[in-house]
Design an enzyme around this catalytic site. Sequence first.
Site, PDB file in Angstrom:
ATOM      1  N   LYS A   1      -2.340  -1.886  -3.918  1.00  0.00           N
ATOM      2  CA  LYS A   1      -3.162  -0.674  -3.929  1.00  0.00           C
ATOM      3  C   LYS A   1      -2.281   0.545  -3.956  1.00  0.00           C
ATOM      4  CE  LYS A   1      -5.738   1.672  -0.399  1.00  0.00           C
ATOM      5  NZ  LYS A   1      -6.295   1.639   0.900  1.00  0.00           N
TER       6      LYS A   1
ATOM      7  N   LYS B   1       0.850  -1.190   0.000  1.00  0.00           N
ATOM      8  CA  LYS B   1       0.000   0.000   0.000  1.00  0.00           C
ATOM      9  C   LYS B   1       0.879   1.232   0.000  1.00  0.00           C
ATOM     10  CE  LYS B   1      -3.535   2.412   2.648  1.00  0.00           C
ATOM     11  NZ  LYS B   1      -4.633   2.281   3.611  1.00  0.00           N
TER      12      LYS B   1
HETATM   13  C1  PBG Z   1      -7.689   3.153   5.462  1.00  0.00           C
HETATM   14  C2  PBG Z   1      -7.882   3.075   4.016  1.00  0.00           C
HETATM   15  C3  PBG Z   1      -7.729   4.056   3.028  1.00  0.00           C
HETATM   16  C4  PBG Z   1      -8.139   3.491   1.834  1.00  0.00           C
HETATM   17  C5  PBG Z   1      -8.482   2.191   2.102  1.00  0.00           C
HETATM   18  N1  PBG Z   1      -8.312   1.942   3.444  1.00  0.00           N
HETATM   19  C6  PBG Z   1      -7.337   5.461   3.155  1.00  0.00           C
HETATM   20  C7  PBG Z   1      -5.955   5.810   3.423  1.00  0.00           C
HETATM   21  O1  PBG Z   1      -5.078   4.982   3.592  1.00  0.00           O
HETATM   22  O2  PBG Z   1      -5.721   7.024   3.507  1.00  0.00           O
HETATM   23  C8  PBG Z   1      -8.208   4.188   0.498  1.00  0.00           C
HETATM   24  C9  PBG Z   1      -9.160   3.581  -0.470  1.00  0.00           C
HETATM   25  C10 PBG Z   1      -9.524   4.436  -1.604  1.00  0.00           C
HETATM   26  O3  PBG Z   1      -8.937   5.497  -1.875  1.00  0.00           O
HETATM   27  O4  PBG Z   1     -10.480   4.067  -2.315  1.00  0.00           O
HETATM   28  N2  PBG Z   1      -6.389   3.255   5.908  1.00  0.00           N
END
Ligand code: PBG
Length: 343
Positions: free
Chosen positions: A265, A212
Amino acid sequence: MTLDLELPTTAVPRAPATGGAIRPRRLRRTSALRALVREHRLHPTMLVAPLFVRHGKGVREPVASLPGVDRISPDVAAGEAVRLAELGIGGILLFGLPDTKDALGTEASSDWGAVQDALRRVRALDLPLVSIADTCLCEYTDHGHCGPLAPDGSVDNDAALGRLAEIAVSQARAGADIVAPSAMMDGQVAAIRAALDAARLGETAIMAYAAKHASAFYGPFREAAGSAPAFGDRRGYQMDPANGREAMREMALDAAEGADLLLVKPALPGLDLIAAARARFEMPIAAYQVSGEYAMLAAAAERGWLDRRGAMAEAVTAMVRAGAGIVITYAAVDLATWLREDR
Ligand code: PBG
């Protein structure tokens, strides 16, 4: 066999139909031929629809930056799950909006949280649909970070582990088939696995947001979930988008800690990582077409600059071509509907 690479000098030549020539276009002539040789196809069961759940009854609030996505109450979420199951969609990914936020994100692990409420309602319906719960703190903390803060204002990794484990256990108890830790804390998969097993929730699977990145493409999500950090950013725990080898290291760690599925992601900016993960690991690989990836296609389509259907299908198919077997996308309903029409 040789390819005739001689180029025309003057007029367009009318080449004789040479039996031995390699002509890839032969297999593109009709839509039946194209369908026959198509290498990758989308199927509704591989799609997961994110849902934003908040307390209340009959609530459906649109999210401006995510056309087609609403914040909904648990009762509406249950109705939505029925509709998604009817479309043959594979799963739902639940995010919660709490009534109250505090330093520890207390409501995230509450049995009465909106996500837990929605999970129980969906479980009671016994649908052919996988319930996945996002396991994180940023929507629940008053400072908007993904774990409790240390005195110096940084996120306290090991304090976060205990909280994430509590959240995962409460989500699994409420009916999550899969918990999906997205906080990017070191050791989160191992901590959650141990807590689930200790709570006799050994059947609950873990989908690790293994790779991520600290991405600019999460913007619309933070509006939808009210989870923008109150100060600073997430670069102290999410990965630098410049790093691919580190992403593979993160995935290997999560696999070793007991993750059942690995998630990459954002998806389109991470196609290289999806392909590398597919080549290296045997477990299912999921891709998350995040809010910003969806919003930019949706916004361009609204202006008439892009064909929504074509662009969404092409982007998601590219994720599958790269190696994802599961795609989390805000376009899940659209894609499943279009797949039906195409039959
Ligand atoms: C929680 C989380 C996020 C997303 C998924 N889980 C936000 C972040 O990390 O700031 C983003 C998903 C999306 O943008 O569709 N930590």
